[in-house]
Design an enzyme around this catalytic site. Structure first.
Site, PDB file in Angstrom:
ATOM      1  N   GLU A 330       0.844  -1.188   0.000  1.00 56.10           N
ATOM      2  CA  GLU A 330       0.000   0.000   0.000  1.00 56.10           C
ATOM      3  C   GLU A 330       0.882   1.243   0.000  1.00 56.10           C
ATOM      4  O   GLU A 330       1.771   1.380   0.846  1.00 56.10           O
ATOM      5  CB  GLU A 330      -0.901   0.036   1.234  1.00 56.10           C
ATOM      6  CG  GLU A 330      -2.072  -0.909   1.183  1.00 56.10           C
ATOM      7  CD  GLU A 330      -3.107  -0.609   2.260  1.00 56.10           C
ATOM      8  OE1 GLU A 330      -4.271  -0.959   2.059  1.00 56.10           O
ATOM      9  OE2 GLU A 330      -2.754  -0.025   3.312  1.00 56.10           O
ATOM     10  N   CYS A 331       0.643   2.140  -0.942  1.00 57.87           N
ATOM     11  CA  CYS A 331       1.312   3.436  -0.991  1.00 57.87           C
ATOM     12  C   CYS A 331       2.831   3.266  -0.955  1.00 57.87           C
ATOM     13  O   CYS A 331       3.430   2.853  -1.949  1.00 57.87           O
ATOM     14  CB  CYS A 331       0.810   4.340   0.121  1.00 57.87           C
ATOM     15  SG  CYS A 331       1.087   6.109  -0.197  1.00 57.87           S
ATOM     16  N   GLY A 332       3.491   3.535   0.157  1.00 56.25           N
ATOM     17  CA  GLY A 332       4.939   3.364   0.214  1.00 56.25           C
ATOM     18  C   GLY A 332       5.369   1.945  -0.079  1.00 56.25           C
ATOM     19  O   GLY A 332       6.404   1.709  -0.717  1.00 56.25           O
TER      20      GLY A 332
END
Length: 442
Positions: A330-332
């Site tokens: 997720e994201c990073g």
């Protein structure tokens, strides 16, 4: 017996509600009360500070992304065996997105559903009696909620405080406290908000200083008396997690670069028997071999790109793990699964290469907002066609999307056209989308 509660909110962001919330939580806990914190809206960082201030777990309440049943379960768990819940709003009290009544993401939705009165934090710098006009507007705007009183922040002098109090007396709102303008009460920040609790130097000394300042300036007895009974809500089935558990033993990255996991998601996975096994990419640790799924949360990999690129044990172990078991970022975490990550200096660092995306932090642009995602293929978060609610909050951008098909198709509450998001390749998936809950029909 269910605890009484208050919601600490403000007319706008930047009014000081986080520092005052933490000071109240710590000060009340030091009186011997069992205090629980909660955070309105999609925020990873503030609940960790609440937990540090109170010594008890915190969680999120999100009226846009969560069903009534999930909201009821989280609120009931927080209020159980607790003396008082001190919840913190997000942004301005009524700031919201388009949605059905009570499901707009506004902090006011949470106050209405829980029955908790609102204590309004008002930054009175640059104004005096006019602050009462703002408070009066908040008092009258939404008949579902009750404003129990106000705490004045950034008071310049005794005369300034007297003038503001005159205005509040005129509209019939109690002033529960008044804090002077004091720079030492500000917690350190970075591009996604406060520096995380675990990274804040002398955290407990800072929290004690906040508690000292709040206890000196706020009537804690009046705060306790202002709390209201928690209104029971229909709770979700305890055996149904907010998100499907991606495995029975989940390797979860956890260090300064990977930390953005919602407490209610982890609690939901544990409730169905999943075990979470932490490992640290920054310490060059690979996902443990005895796990059957790997989760790379969001966080700050852009601040540690060189360290991650040099972590051959982590990267090699992750690639090996992904050959036979699902990996989701997720994201990073998504950025680390890609081919490369360009840091703030424009230097490209090779990442895991399990997805073809290339991301960049060199030219920062904020992406923020709720999302509804429809999964494009079967995966760790559900079968194809499953709907998830969540949000994006990042400054990184896509430098090159690559050739992988999308993880999901997303829309926002403002009527955006469906758009592909994220990437998937074999057992590896990822996107900038942070999942909050499986979507339910309303």
């Amino acid at each position: 017996m269910s605890a009484r509660g208050l919601l600490i909110a403000a007319p706008r962001s930047g009014s000081g509600k986080t520092t005052i919330t933490l000071g109240l939580q710590r000060a009340l806990a030091r009186r011997g009360l069992t205090v629980r914190g909660l955070k309105c809206g999609p925020d990873y960082i503030d609940p960790a500070f609440h937990a540090a201030a109170t010594g008890a777990p915190s969680a999120n309440l999100d009226s846009y992304a969560m069903s009534d049943r999930l909201l009821g379960r989280i609120a009931a768990e927080a209020a159980r065996a607790t003396d008082m819940v001190i919840a913190e709003g997000s942004m301005g009290l009524f700031d919201a997105v388009p949605g059905p009544e009570g499901h707009t993401g506004a902090s006011a939705d949470i106050a209405a559903r829980t029955g908790w009165p609102v204590v309004l934090v008002i930054d009175v710098s640059g104004q005096a009696q006019s602050a009462a006009a703002v408070a009066l507007g908040c008092k009258a705007y939404d008949p579902r909620i009750r404003i129990a009183g106000v705490i004045l922040n950034k008071v310049a002098s005794a005369r300034h405080e007297r003038l503001v109090r005159q205005g509040m007396e005129r509209i019939g709102l109690s002033v529960l406290g008044a804090l002077p303008r004091e720079a030492s009460l500000i917690l350190p920040e970075r591009h996604l908000g406060l520096v995380q609790a675990g990274e804040t130097a002398d955290l407990h000394a800072r929290l004690d200083a906040l508690a000292d300042a709040v206890a000196a300036a706020v009537d804690l007895d009046a705060i306790a008396a202002a709390a209201g009974d928690t209104v029971p809500m229909a709770a979700a089935d305890g055996d149904t997690p907010p998100l499907p558990a991606p495995g029975r033993r989940i390797a979860i990255a956890r260090d300064a670069a990977f930390s953005f996991v919602y407490p209610h998601v982890e609690a939901g996975w544990r409730a169905v028997g999943a075990e979470l096994v932490p490992f640290s990419p920054l310490a060059d640790e690979a996902p443990p071999e005895d796990c059957d799924a790997c989760w790379l949360p969001g966080g700050y990999p852009e601040l540690h790109a060189g360290t991650i690129a040099a972590a051959s044990g982590f990267l090699g172990g992750l690639r090996s793990f992904a050959e036979t078991r699902p990996v989701h970022g997720e994201c990073g975490g998504y950025m680390v699964l890609g081919r490369s990550l360009i840091d703030t200096d424009g230097v490209a660092h090779a990442m895991a290469g399990l997805l073809s995306v290339e991301t960049s932090f060199a030219k920062r642009k904020m992406n923020l907002g709720y999302r509804r995602a429809i999964l494009e293929a079967d995966g760790p978060l559900g079968p194809a066609g499953s709907a998830l609610t969540g949000h994006e909050f990042h400054y990184a951008s896509i430098a090159a999307q690559g050739e992988d098909p999308p993880f999901a198709v997303v829309t926002d509450p403002h009527g955006s056209a469906p758009a592909p998001a994220g990437s998937r390749r074999r057992l590896v998936t990822g996107s900038f989308f942070h999942a909050i809950a499986a979507a339910e029909a309303r």
